[in-house]
Design a protein around this motif. Structure first.
Motif, PDB file in Angstrom:
ATOM      1  N   LEU A  49       0.721  -1.160   0.177  1.00  0.00           N
ATOM      2  CA  LEU A  49      -0.019   0.080  -0.049  1.00  0.00           C
ATOM      3  C   LEU A  49       0.871   1.292   0.000  1.00  0.00           C
ATOM      4  O   LEU A  49       0.472   2.302  -0.548  1.00  0.00           O
ATOM      5  N   ALA A  50       2.009   1.166   0.664  1.00  0.00           N
ATOM      6  CA  ALA A  50       3.028   2.236   0.672  1.00  0.00           C
ATOM      7  C   ALA A  50       3.667   2.697  -0.852  1.00  0.00           C
ATOM      8  O   ALA A  50       3.543   3.836  -1.063  1.00  0.00           O
ATOM      9  N   CYS A  51       3.969   1.539  -1.460  1.00  0.00           N
ATOM     10  CA  CYS A  51       4.365   1.842  -2.723  1.00  0.00           C
ATOM     11  C   CYS A  51       3.349   2.269  -3.635  1.00  0.00           C
ATOM     12  O   CYS A  51       3.619   3.375  -4.576  1.00  0.00           O
ATOM     13  N   THR A  52       2.219   1.846  -3.660  1.00  0.00           N
ATOM     14  CA  THR A  52       1.122   2.378  -4.425  1.00  0.00           C
ATOM     15  C   THR A  52       0.410   3.885  -4.084  1.00  0.00           C
ATOM     16  O   THR A  52       0.195   4.593  -5.005  1.00  0.00           O
ATOM     17  N   GLY A  53       0.556   4.014  -2.568  1.00  0.00           N
ATOM     18  CA  GLY A  53      -0.003   5.331  -2.278  1.00  0.00           C
ATOM     19  C   GLY A  53       1.024   6.452  -2.704  1.00  0.00           C
ATOM     20  O   GLY A  53       0.572   7.539  -3.041  1.00  0.00           O
ATOM     21  N   ALA A  54       2.353   6.160  -2.752  1.00  0.00           N
ATOM     22  CA  ALA A  54       3.498   7.032  -3.239  1.00  0.00           C
ATOM     23  C   ALA A  54       3.200   7.510  -4.697  1.00  0.00           C
ATOM     24  O   ALA A  54       3.379   8.481  -5.042  1.00  0.00           O
ATOM     25  N   VAL A  55       2.689   6.608  -5.454  1.00  0.00           N
ATOM     26  CA  VAL A  55       2.606   6.805  -6.903  1.00  0.00           C
ATOM     27  C   VAL A  55       1.201   7.776  -7.093  1.00  0.00           C
ATOM     28  O   VAL A  55       1.191   8.697  -7.777  1.00  0.00           O
ATOM     29  N   PHE A  56       0.309   7.275  -6.250  1.00  0.00           N
ATOM     30  CA  PHE A  56      -0.849   8.249  -6.291  1.00  0.00           C
ATOM     31  C   PHE A  56      -0.672   9.840  -6.016  1.00  0.00           C
ATOM     32  O   PHE A  56      -1.044  10.801  -6.587  1.00  0.00           O
ATOM     33  N   MET A  57       0.034   9.897  -4.927  1.00  0.00           N
ATOM     34  CA  MET A  57       0.613  11.377  -4.459  1.00  0.00           C
ATOM     35  C   MET A  57       1.544  12.051  -5.506  1.00  0.00           C
ATOM     36  O   MET A  57       1.270  13.003  -5.951  1.00  0.00           O
ATOM     37  N   ALA A  58       2.225  11.249  -5.974  1.00  0.00           N
ATOM     38  CA  ALA A  58       3.212  11.716  -7.121  1.00  0.00           C
ATOM     39  C   ALA A  58       2.340  12.226  -8.507  1.00  0.00           C
ATOM     40  O   ALA A  58       2.637  13.129  -8.740  1.00  0.00           O
ATOM     41  N   GLY A  59       1.356  11.411  -8.946  1.00  0.00           N
ATOM     42  CA  GLY A  59       0.772  11.743  -9.992  1.00  0.00           C
ATOM     43  C   GLY A  59      -0.157  12.981  -9.655  1.00  0.00           C
ATOM     44  O   GLY A  59      -0.299  13.761 -10.585  1.00  0.00           O
ATOM     45  N   ALA A  60      -0.809  12.979  -8.564  1.00  0.00           N
ATOM     46  CA  ALA A  60      -1.462  14.284  -8.066  1.00  0.00           C
ATOM     47  C   ALA A  60      -0.630  15.344  -8.301  1.00  0.00           C
ATOM     48  O   ALA A  60      -1.101  16.552  -8.770  1.00  0.00           O
ATOM     49  N   LYS A  61       0.445  15.403  -7.680  1.00  0.00           N
ATOM     50  CA  LYS A  61       1.389  16.369  -7.611  1.00  0.00           C
ATOM     51  C   LYS A  61       1.894  16.891  -9.194  1.00  0.00           C
ATOM     52  O   LYS A  61       1.977  18.136  -9.319  1.00  0.00           O
TER      53      LYS A  61
END
Length: 76
Positions: A49-61
């Protein structure tokens, strides 16, 4: 010539941001699957979940930065 080379590393459109987010997500899921096999149980799931959550945050940014650049820039 250097301007063309520099352009390769600048994200200007949302489509480019989505492509980069997809590539990051593909890598994050592969890494998360490795974590699930290395750390069975809740530890592996949390790392996944940490790996995939980081991608969502980076994409949003990235998408937010493109929108802000369009607002504050005249070269779009």
């Amino acid at each position: 010539m250097w301007r063309k080379f520099k352009r390769l590393f600048i994200i200007k459109t949302k489509f480019e941001a989505f492509l980069i987010t997809y590539a990051l997500a593909t890598g994050a899921v592969a890494r998360g699957q490795d974590y699930l096999t290395q750390y069975p149980g809740s530890g592996g799931k949390l790392l996944f979940l940490a790996c995939t959550g980081a991608v969502f945050m980076a994409g949003a940014k990235m998408i937010e930065a493109i929108d802000l650049h369009k607002v504050y820039s005249n070269d779009y």
